[in-house]
Structure formats: structure tokens, C-alpha cells
Design an enzyme around this catalytic site. Structure first.
Site, PDB file in Angstrom:
ATOM      1  N   ASP A   5       0.823  -1.206   0.000  1.00 22.63           N
ATOM      2  CA  ASP A   5       0.000   0.000   0.000  1.00 22.63           C
ATOM      3  C   ASP A   5       0.863   1.265   0.000  1.00 22.63           C
ATOM      4  OD1 ASP A   5      -2.381   1.373  -0.075  1.00 22.63           O
ATOM      5  OD2 ASP A   5      -2.785   1.214   2.072  1.00 22.63           O
ATOM      6  N   HIS A  19       2.403   3.009  -9.007  1.00 22.04           N
ATOM      7  CA  HIS A  19       2.225   1.591  -9.341  1.00 22.04           C
ATOM      8  C   HIS A  19       3.412   1.106 -10.178  1.00 22.04           C
ATOM      9  CE1 HIS A  19      -1.664   2.021  -7.645  1.00 22.04           C
ATOM     10  NE2 HIS A  19      -2.235   2.620  -8.672  1.00 22.04           N
ATOM     11  N   LEU A  47      10.894 -20.461  -4.264  1.00 21.06           N
ATOM     12  CA  LEU A  47       9.871 -19.629  -3.617  1.00 21.06           C
ATOM     13  C   LEU A  47       8.523 -19.725  -4.332  1.00 21.06           C
ATOM     14  CD1 LEU A  47       9.257 -17.218  -1.587  1.00 21.06           C
ATOM     15  CD2 LEU A  47       9.789 -15.711  -3.516  1.00 21.06           C
TER      16      LEU A  47
HETATM   17  C1  IPE Z   1      -5.589  -2.737  -0.312  1.00 19.14           C
HETATM   18  O1  IPE Z   1      -5.225  -1.419  -0.446  1.00 19.14           O
HETATM   19  C2  IPE Z   1      -5.519  -3.446  -1.619  1.00 19.14           C
HETATM   20  C3  IPE Z   1      -4.193  -3.659  -2.167  1.00 19.14           C
HETATM   21  C4  IPE Z   1      -3.055  -3.330  -1.615  1.00 19.14           C
HETATM   22  C5  IPE Z   1      -4.156  -4.340  -3.455  1.00 19.14           C
HETATM   23  P1  IPE Z   1      -6.308  -0.255  -0.690  1.00 19.14           P
HETATM   24  O2  IPE Z   1      -5.518   0.998  -0.808  1.00 19.14           O
HETATM   25  O3  IPE Z   1      -7.181  -0.619  -1.824  1.00 19.14           O
HETATM   26  O4  IPE Z   1      -7.157  -0.292   0.642  1.00 19.14           O
HETATM   27  P2  IPE Z   1      -8.041   0.839   1.341  1.00 19.14           P
HETATM   28  O5  IPE Z   1      -9.014   1.312   0.330  1.00 19.14           O
HETATM   29  O6  IPE Z   1      -7.108   1.930   1.774  1.00 19.14           O
HETATM   30  O7  IPE Z   1      -8.657   0.158   2.514  1.00 19.14           O
HETATM   31  C1  IPE Z   2      -1.607   0.160  -3.414  1.00 15.70           C
HETATM   32  O1  IPE Z   2      -1.356   1.524  -3.474  1.00 15.70           O
HETATM   33  C2  IPE Z   2      -1.811  -0.445  -4.775  1.00 15.70           C
HETATM   34  C3  IPE Z   2      -3.179  -0.908  -5.041  1.00 15.70           C
HETATM   35  C4  IPE Z   2      -4.166  -0.877  -4.211  1.00 15.70           C
HETATM   36  C5  IPE Z   2      -3.435  -1.455  -6.367  1.00 15.70           C
HETATM   37  P1  IPE Z   2      -2.544   2.579  -3.497  1.00 15.70           P
HETATM   38  O2  IPE Z   2      -2.875   2.865  -4.908  1.00 15.70           O
HETATM   39  O3  IPE Z   2      -3.668   2.122  -2.647  1.00 15.70           O
HETATM   40  O4  IPE Z   2      -1.834   3.846  -2.858  1.00 15.70           O
HETATM   41  P2  IPE Z   2      -2.497   4.884  -1.841  1.00 15.70           P
HETATM   42  O5  IPE Z   2      -3.039   4.113  -0.680  1.00 15.70           O
HETATM   43  O6  IPE Z   2      -3.574   5.591  -2.591  1.00 15.70           O
HETATM   44  O7  IPE Z   2      -1.349   5.773  -1.453  1.00 15.70           O
HETATM   45 MG    MG Z   3      -4.111   2.372  -0.695  1.00 14.56          MG
END
Ligand code: IPE
Ligand code: IPE
Ligand code: MG
Length: 244
Positions: free
Chosen positions: A18, A35, A129
Site C-alpha cells: 500500500d 504503481h 519460492l
Molecule cells: C488494499 O489497499 C488493496 C491492495 C493493496 C491491493 P487499498 O488501498 O485498496 O485499501 P483501502 O481502500 O485503503 O482500505
Molecule cells: C496500493 O497503493 C496499490 C493498489 C491498491 C493497487 P494505493 O494505490 O492504494 O496507494 P495509496 O493508498 O492511494 O497511497
Molecule cells: Mg491504498
């Protein structure tokens, strides 16, 4: 390094990757650049796990809820999935990594879905792995799908409902035989599951470093391992005699 055994062994790590969007915005970039930058963190984590003898690494890459993001971001992530596989599959295969995926995979777009299936097939015989990509994955969806599978077996008379125990539910999940994660890491300081591995993480140790996923490097995994080793896992029992 060989795998460890015993109660302190770290066999299986799962990571909620995240903070990509915040990482990019903090640099004045578009969210999707976060990403893109995540690939380095993934590569480094795979290498570290291989070196430390970790057997399973599960990465939460796209949740069942992430479809609610703007279409352009969703399609960028899906294209990245194909690109990630194409750029890394030779090296993963050479390192004997076995690629797996869990989630409602049939709903992935055709291109990335095909790339994923091909990569899984190509690495199926590898003994290194186990790298699991959680894609269109939700813990509730997984449990609902398992319940549906068990119900249909029961309806066909192939399963006695009275025989449905925790083991039977585990065996009906997306990847039967996968060990529960010893450690779940969520980067970016958020402290929630967001629907990740709700069944499997019942007794996982949890670790929430502040680092945003694109900045995640081996030193963060070293720290995670140190934290994990300092924890006492009791599984509802008591600490070993002499430590109480
Ligand atoms: C969880 O992160 C999903 C992934 C890391 C793929 P999100 O960024 O989508 O979660 P919320 O919305 O903050 O709970
Ligand atoms: C996690 O990073 C990746 C996915 C959920 C696909 P985010 O895109 O949720 O990044 P933040 O939380 O908005 O910073
Ligand atoms: Mg996120």
C-alpha cells in the site's frame, strides 16, 4: 539459505502493498507512477525471500474493491500486470520461483489473464519460492466461493455436511495446501486488512511499517524479520515455561 523450522520459523509472508498513490503524489507525479515504481520493491522482496529461505510470498496486488477506482487507473494496473510478467518471467523461472495466483481470476481482462496463466504454467514445475499474486482477490469473496464449492459437493452427495470442518474450508480456498501466513505486512502506515486473507490470517503476526510501498527495500524486510522474531506466538495457549 535453507528454510528454518520450529515455532520461530518464517515460512510464509504476505504483504499488503500500500501507498503507491501517496508516493507518486508526494513527488508531484500521477498516481499511476507509484504503481509503476512498485516493481522494484516486488523484485527486491522476491530476492530477499529466496535468500532467507522463506517458502511463500503472497502479494496483494488488486482487490475485489479496487474496481471502484477510475477506469484509467484500473486499466493501467492491468497493463502493468502483463508488463511485470513479461519483464520478469525469465529471471523468476531461472531462480526456480513458482508463480501462483489467487482471486476471481476469470474476471481479469483477457490479455493479463492469459499472460498470468502462461507464466503459472511455465513455472509450475519449479521448487523455489512460491510467489502468489492476489488479483481480483477479496477475503470475503474467497470464503463465499469456498462455501459455494462445499455446498455444491454436498448437494451432489459427494460430501457429508457434518464433515465440513475448518480443514475442509481451508481445502476449499483458492490455493489449498498453502500455509497460513506467519507474518502479514502492510506498508504505508495503514492498519487494516482491507479484505485480505481473512480466513488465513487468523493467527498471523501483523506488522505495519510507515514506509510507502515503492520505497520498500530489503532493509525493511530485515526489520520485519527482527520484529517477527521478537514476537511470542501463543495460538491461544500459554508462553513456554520459563518465559511466563
Ligand atoms: C488494499 O489497499 C488493496 C491492495 C493493496 C491491493 P487499498 O488501498 O485498496 O485499501 P483501502 O481502500 O485503503 O482500505
Ligand atoms: C496500493 O497503493 C496499490 C493498489 C491498491 C493497487 P494505493 O494505490 O492504494 O496507494 P495509496 O493508498 O492511494 O497511497
Ligand atoms: Mg491504498
Amino acid at each position: 539459505m535453507k528454510s528454518e523450522s520450529g515455532p520461530r520459523a518464517l515460512r510464509s509472508i504476505a504483504i499488503i502493498m500500500d501507498g503507491n498513490g501517496r508516493w507518486a503524489r508526494g513527488r508531484g507525479l500521477r498516481r499511476v507512477e507509484g504503481h509503476r515504481a512498485a516493481e522494484t520493491s516486488i523484485r527486491e522482496s522476491v530476492k530477499w525471500c529466496g535468500e532467507k529461505g522463506v517458502e511463500w510470498l503472497t502479494l496483494f496486488a488488486f482487490s475485489t474493491e479496487n474496481w471502484s477506482r477510475p477506469r484509467s487507473e484500473v486499466s493501467f494496473i492491468m497493463r502493468l500486470l502483463s508488463g511485470f510478467i513479461q519483464r520478469n518471467i525469465d529471471e523468476l523461472d531461472e531462480e526456480r520461483v513458482k508463480l501462483l495466483a489467487m482471486g476471481r481470476l476469470a474476471a481479469l481482462p483477457e490479455g493479463p489473464g492469459d499472460d498470468l496463466r502462461r507464466a503459472i504454467g511455465r513455472t509450475a514445475g519449479n521448487d523455489g519460492l512460491r510467489l502468489v499474486l492476489a488479483l481480483n482477490y477479496g477475503g470475503r469473496a474467497e470464503i463465499a466461493d469456498a462455501a459455494g464449492k462445499l455446498a455444491s459437493e454436498a448437494a451432489q452427495g459427494r460430501l457429508d455436511p457434518a464433515a465440513i470442518d475448518e480443514e475442509a474450508v481451508s481445502a476449499a480456498l483458492y490455493l489449498p495446501g498453502m500455509p497460513d501466513p506467519d507474518l502479514v505486512i502492510r506498508t504505508s502506515g495503514e492498519q487494516r486488512f482491507s479484505n485480505f486473507m481473512l480466513w488465513q490470517a487468523a493467527y498471523s503476526e501483523l506488522y505495519f511499517p510507515e514506509v510507502l510501498w515503492p520505497d520498500f527495500r530489503r532493509e525493511h524486510l530485515d526489520q520485519a524479520l527482527e520484529v517477527y522474531r521478537s514476537r511470542q506466538r501463543r495460538f491461544g495457549g500459554l508462553a513456554p515455561a520459563g518465559t511466563r
